[in-house]
Design a protein around this motif. Structure first.
Motif, PDB file in Angstrom:
ATOM      1  N   PRO A   1       0.836  -1.209   0.000  1.00  0.00           N
ATOM      2  CA  PRO A   1       0.000   0.000   0.000  1.00  0.00           C
ATOM      3  C   PRO A   1       0.871   1.259   0.000  1.00  0.00           C
ATOM      4  O   PRO A   1       1.983   1.271   0.525  1.00  0.00           O
ATOM      5  CB  PRO A   1      -0.808  -0.118   1.291  1.00  0.00           C
ATOM      6  CG  PRO A   1      -0.071  -1.089   2.142  1.00  0.00           C
ATOM      7  CD  PRO A   1       0.699  -1.977   1.222  1.00  0.00           C
ATOM      8  N   ILE A   2       0.337   2.295  -0.596  1.00  0.00           N
ATOM      9  CA  ILE A   2       1.063   3.569  -0.681  1.00  0.00           C
ATOM     10  C   ILE A   2       0.879   4.310   0.637  1.00  0.00           C
ATOM     11  O   ILE A   2      -0.235   4.451   1.135  1.00  0.00           O
ATOM     12  CB  ILE A   2       0.537   4.421  -1.847  1.00  0.00           C
ATOM     13  CG1 ILE A   2       0.806   3.711  -3.160  1.00  0.00           C
ATOM     14  CG2 ILE A   2       1.175   5.805  -1.846  1.00  0.00           C
ATOM     15  CD1 ILE A   2       0.187   4.392  -4.356  1.00  0.00           C
TER      16      ILE A   2
ATOM     17  N   ILE B   1     -13.110   6.097   0.958  1.00  0.00           N
ATOM     18  CA  ILE B   1     -13.183   6.212   2.409  1.00  0.00           C
ATOM     19  C   ILE B   1     -12.181   5.208   2.968  1.00  0.00           C
ATOM     20  O   ILE B   1     -12.460   4.014   3.059  1.00  0.00           O
ATOM     21  CB  ILE B   1     -14.612   5.951   2.909  1.00  0.00           C
ATOM     22  CG1 ILE B   1     -15.566   6.936   2.254  1.00  0.00           C
ATOM     23  CG2 ILE B   1     -14.678   6.047   4.419  1.00  0.00           C
ATOM     24  CD1 ILE B   1     -17.024   6.643   2.485  1.00  0.00           C
ATOM     25  N   ILE B   2     -10.993   5.693   3.299  1.00  0.00           N
ATOM     26  CA  ILE B   2      -9.908   4.845   3.771  1.00  0.00           C
ATOM     27  C   ILE B   2      -9.895   4.790   5.296  1.00  0.00           C
ATOM     28  O   ILE B   2      -9.661   3.749   5.888  1.00  0.00           O
ATOM     29  CB  ILE B   2      -8.539   5.364   3.257  1.00  0.00           C
ATOM     30  CG1 ILE B   2      -8.555   5.520   1.742  1.00  0.00           C
ATOM     31  CG2 ILE B   2      -7.405   4.471   3.709  1.00  0.00           C
ATOM     32  CD1 ILE B   2      -8.709   4.247   0.970  1.00  0.00           C
TER      33      ILE B   2
ATOM     34  N   THR C   1      -3.413  18.115   1.092  1.00  0.00           N
ATOM     35  CA  THR C   1      -2.926  17.546  -0.158  1.00  0.00           C
ATOM     36  C   THR C   1      -2.169  16.265   0.158  1.00  0.00           C
ATOM     37  O   THR C   1      -1.391  16.218   1.120  1.00  0.00           O
ATOM     38  CB  THR C   1      -2.003  18.539  -0.878  1.00  0.00           C
ATOM     39  OG1 THR C   1      -2.725  19.737  -1.135  1.00  0.00           O
ATOM     40  CG2 THR C   1      -1.486  17.977  -2.189  1.00  0.00           C
ATOM     41  N   LEU C   2      -2.392  15.230  -0.651  1.00  0.00           N
ATOM     42  CA  LEU C   2      -1.714  13.949  -0.450  1.00  0.00           C
ATOM     43  C   LEU C   2      -0.656  13.748  -1.526  1.00  0.00           C
ATOM     44  O   LEU C   2      -0.918  13.921  -2.707  1.00  0.00           O
ATOM     45  CB  LEU C   2      -2.712  12.803  -0.505  1.00  0.00           C
ATOM     46  CG  LEU C   2      -3.780  12.794   0.582  1.00  0.00           C
ATOM     47  CD1 LEU C   2      -4.760  11.647   0.351  1.00  0.00           C
ATOM     48  CD2 LEU C   2      -3.155  12.680   1.959  1.00  0.00           C
ATOM     49  N   THR C   3       0.539  13.361  -1.101  1.00  0.00           N
ATOM     50  CA  THR C   3       1.607  13.000  -2.025  1.00  0.00           C
ATOM     51  C   THR C   3       2.133  11.621  -1.591  1.00  0.00           C
ATOM     52  O   THR C   3       2.168  11.306  -0.404  1.00  0.00           O
ATOM     53  CB  THR C   3       2.760  14.022  -2.009  1.00  0.00           C
ATOM     54  OG1 THR C   3       3.233  14.169  -0.662  1.00  0.00           O
ATOM     55  CG2 THR C   3       2.291  15.364  -2.530  1.00  0.00           C
ATOM     56  N   PRO C   4       2.531  10.787  -2.565  1.00  0.00           N
ATOM     57  CA  PRO C   4       3.034   9.459  -2.207  1.00  0.00           C
ATOM     58  C   PRO C   4       4.325   9.572  -1.403  1.00  0.00           C
ATOM     59  O   PRO C   4       5.220  10.343  -1.754  1.00  0.00           O
ATOM     60  CB  PRO C   4       3.281   8.769  -3.529  1.00  0.00           C
ATOM     61  CG  PRO C   4       2.782   9.665  -4.585  1.00  0.00           C
ATOM     62  CD  PRO C   4       2.475  10.989  -4.005  1.00  0.00           C
TER      63      PRO C   4
END
Length: 161
Positions: free
Chosen positions: A69-70, A91-92, A156-159
């Motif tokens: 998983p990321i 929805i995590i 904001t989401l970044t890997p």
């Protein structure tokens, strides 16, 4: 394997002068009016072929290993997201909803504590205001069961690496 549906035959006794005989009927005054026979044959064949097993034994290839998983890293974001850029949601976690934006960007909407389970009825509703934006501290996600979840903030989401 073959399957054959047998022929169906029917013999019809047609009186003299009946339609479909092709010849005009003899006059009713003639005493030797012959009786004519006609036959209709309906025939249908259905062939179903079942292939034989391949004589060469095939070995199943193993499935590829699942990707890990990321790990997403949260960063500061604007307080509003353009509603027309929303293309999906996931929805995590129970306290947030991850929004997928056009172009593949991701934003996490952090929710308040009073939020009922959004994933119970598979989905939720969001209604943007007249300005065409969904904003934190103003708008809510509505669950299909009728509850509301106030949006506290966007991140904001970044890997992660």
């Amino acid at each position: 394997m073959k399957l054959l549906i047998a022929s169906v035959s029917a013999a019809l006794l047609l009186p003299p002068g009946a339609p479909g005989q092709g010849k005009p009927s003899p006059s009713p005054s003639s005493s030797a009016a012959p009786t004519r026979l006609a036959q209709v044959r309906i025939q249908q064949h259905i062939v179903i072929r079942v292939p034989r097993p391949d004589p060469v034994r095939r070995v199943a290839t193993p499935a590829p290993a699942p990707l890990p998983p990321i790990a997403w890293v949260e960063q500061r974001a604007d307080d509003c997201v353009a509603a027309d850029s929303l293309s999906g949601a996931a929805i995590i976690r129970s306290d947030s909803v991850d929004l997928v934006l056009a172009g593949g960007r991701r934003v996490r909407a952090k929710l308040g504590n009073e939020c009922p389970a959004l994933d119970f009825y598979t989905g939720f509703y969001v209604k943007p205001n007249k300005d065409g934006k969904v904003c934190a501290k103003r708008d809510v996600f509505r669950s299909r069961s009728g509850g509301e979840c106030r949006i506290k903030s966007f991140r904001t989401l970044t890997p992660g690496r």
